[in-house]
Design a protein around this motif. Structure first.
Motif, PDB file in Angstrom:
ATOM      1  N   UNK A  32       0.708  -1.079   0.046  1.00 28.00           N
ATOM      2  CA  UNK A  32      -0.037   0.067  -0.073  1.00 28.00           C
ATOM      3  C   UNK A  32       0.751   0.972   0.083  1.00 28.00           C
ATOM      4  N   UNK A  33       2.194   1.115  -0.413  1.00 28.17           N
ATOM      5  CA  UNK A  33       3.003   2.450  -0.353  1.00 28.17           C
ATOM      6  C   UNK A  33       2.310   3.421  -1.213  1.00 28.17           C
ATOM      7  N   UNK A  34       2.243   4.376  -0.730  1.00 24.84           N
ATOM      8  CA  UNK A  34       1.917   5.903  -1.504  1.00 24.84           C
ATOM      9  C   UNK A  34       0.308   5.605  -1.745  1.00 24.84           C
ATOM     10  N   UNK A  35      -0.458   4.479  -1.158  1.00 23.82           N
ATOM     11  CA  UNK A  35      -1.689   4.790  -1.401  1.00 23.82           C
ATOM     12  C   UNK A  35      -2.757   5.776  -0.657  1.00 23.82           C
ATOM     13  N   UNK A  36      -2.175   5.950   0.657  1.00 22.54           N
ATOM     14  CA  UNK A  36      -3.046   6.993   1.271  1.00 22.54           C
ATOM     15  C   UNK A  36      -2.900   8.503   0.850  1.00 22.54           C
ATOM     16  N   UNK A  37      -1.628   8.685   0.324  1.00 21.27           N
ATOM     17  CA  UNK A  37      -1.561  10.052  -0.217  1.00 21.27           C
ATOM     18  C   UNK A  37      -2.069  10.294  -1.646  1.00 21.27           C
ATOM     19  N   UNK A  38      -2.283   8.988  -2.433  1.00 22.50           N
ATOM     20  CA  UNK A  38      -2.882   9.313  -3.662  1.00 22.50           C
ATOM     21  C   UNK A  38      -4.522   9.395  -3.629  1.00 22.50           C
ATOM     22  N   UNK A  39      -4.816   8.734  -2.445  1.00 20.24           N
ATOM     23  CA  UNK A  39      -6.372   8.552  -2.226  1.00 20.24           C
ATOM     24  C   UNK A  39      -6.587   9.776  -1.878  1.00 20.24           C
ATOM     25  N   UNK A  40      -5.855  10.754  -0.839  1.00 16.78           N
ATOM     26  CA  UNK A  40      -6.133  12.047  -0.332  1.00 16.78           C
ATOM     27  C   UNK A  40      -6.112  12.959  -1.634  1.00 16.78           C
ATOM     28  N   UNK A  41      -5.197  12.699  -2.472  1.00 18.23           N
ATOM     29  CA  UNK A  41      -4.972  13.729  -3.546  1.00 18.23           C
ATOM     30  C   UNK A  41      -6.626  13.551  -4.532  1.00 18.23           C
ATOM     31  N   UNK A  42      -6.697  12.235  -4.773  1.00 19.95           N
ATOM     32  CA  UNK A  42      -8.112  11.985  -5.440  1.00 19.95           C
ATOM     33  C   UNK A  42      -9.429  12.558  -4.868  1.00 19.95           C
ATOM     34  N   UNK A  43      -9.391  12.443  -3.691  1.00 21.76           N
ATOM     35  CA  UNK A  43     -10.504  13.214  -2.784  1.00 21.76           C
ATOM     36  C   UNK A  43     -10.685  14.533  -2.930  1.00 21.76           C
ATOM     37  N   UNK A  44      -9.397  15.181  -3.007  1.00 15.50           N
ATOM     38  CA  UNK A  44      -9.406  16.672  -3.246  1.00 15.50           C
ATOM     39  C   UNK A  44      -9.890  16.953  -4.673  1.00 15.50           C
ATOM     40  N   UNK A  45      -9.255  16.306  -5.432  1.00 15.24           N
ATOM     41  CA  UNK A  45      -9.535  16.293  -7.262  1.00 15.24           C
ATOM     42  C   UNK A  45     -10.950  16.254  -7.342  1.00 15.24           C
ATOM     43  N   UNK A  46     -11.405  15.317  -6.965  1.00 14.10           N
ATOM     44  CA  UNK A  46     -12.855  14.920  -7.530  1.00 14.10           C
ATOM     45  C   UNK A  46     -13.955  16.154  -6.944  1.00 14.10           C
ATOM     46  N   UNK A  47     -13.564  16.735  -5.814  1.00 15.86           N
ATOM     47  CA  UNK A  47     -14.474  17.906  -5.251  1.00 15.86           C
ATOM     48  C   UNK A  47     -14.356  18.885  -6.182  1.00 15.86           C
ATOM     49  N   UNK A  48     -13.264  19.119  -7.178  1.00 16.42           N
ATOM     50  CA  UNK A  48     -13.383  20.191  -8.118  1.00 16.42           C
ATOM     51  C   UNK A  48     -14.140  19.803  -9.320  1.00 16.42           C
ATOM     52  N   UNK A  49     -14.739  18.614  -9.554  1.00 20.78           N
ATOM     53  CA  UNK A  49     -15.306  18.258 -10.675  1.00 20.78           C
ATOM     54  C   UNK A  49     -17.022  18.990 -10.574  1.00 20.78           C
ATOM     55  N   UNK A  50     -17.483  20.032 -11.438  1.00 22.45           N
ATOM     56  CA  UNK A  50     -18.794  20.421 -11.484  1.00 22.45           C
ATOM     57  C   UNK A  50     -19.780  19.285 -11.395  1.00 22.45           C
TER      58      UNK A  50
END
Length: 126
Positions: A32-50
């Protein structure tokens, strides 16, 4: 998407239909190396989708993780699916983080919810 041990357990509320849901169920690998950071980034990124309405997440220790994303329309869901950073995270997930997964996309035609009213007689933990 991310590890949410600190977040309160509150489901996303009901929306006025129609809208879309994407239900992602995954069994993760040991690596799971890097999973938490990537998941957090995806969570932030999807919030920008109208048209992104919210997300629910649950995981049973040692069992599957389930993420449900809520989108106002098919265009919002397509915009998320086609996002370049999201696509790169999907590729890394298949290569490293997921043993298996399923994705179900559905149009919601009915939605309702319930929340217990707080009892004014019960003591509060402040």
């Amino acid at each position: 998407m991310s590890d949410r041990s600190e977040a309160p357990v509150v489901p996303v509320g009901a929306f006025e239909p129609p809208y879309y849901v994407a239900v992602f169920t995954a069994v993760r690998t040991q690596d799971q190396h890097g999973y938490s950071e990537t998941a957090a980034r995806m969570e932030d990124l999807v919030k920008d989708v109208p048209g992104f309405l919210g997300m629910d997440y649950a995981q049973t220790p040692g069992g599957p993780a389930i993420t449900v994303g809520y989108f106002r329309d098919a265009d919002a869901l397509t915009q998320w699916r086609c996002n370049a950073e999201h696509r790169a995270a999907q590729m890394r997930g298949r290569a490293q983080w997921y043993q298996s997964y399923t994705l179900h996309v559905a149009k919601v035609e009915r939605s309702n919810g319930f929340a217990r009213a707080e009892d004014p007689q019960s003591p509060r933990a402040d």
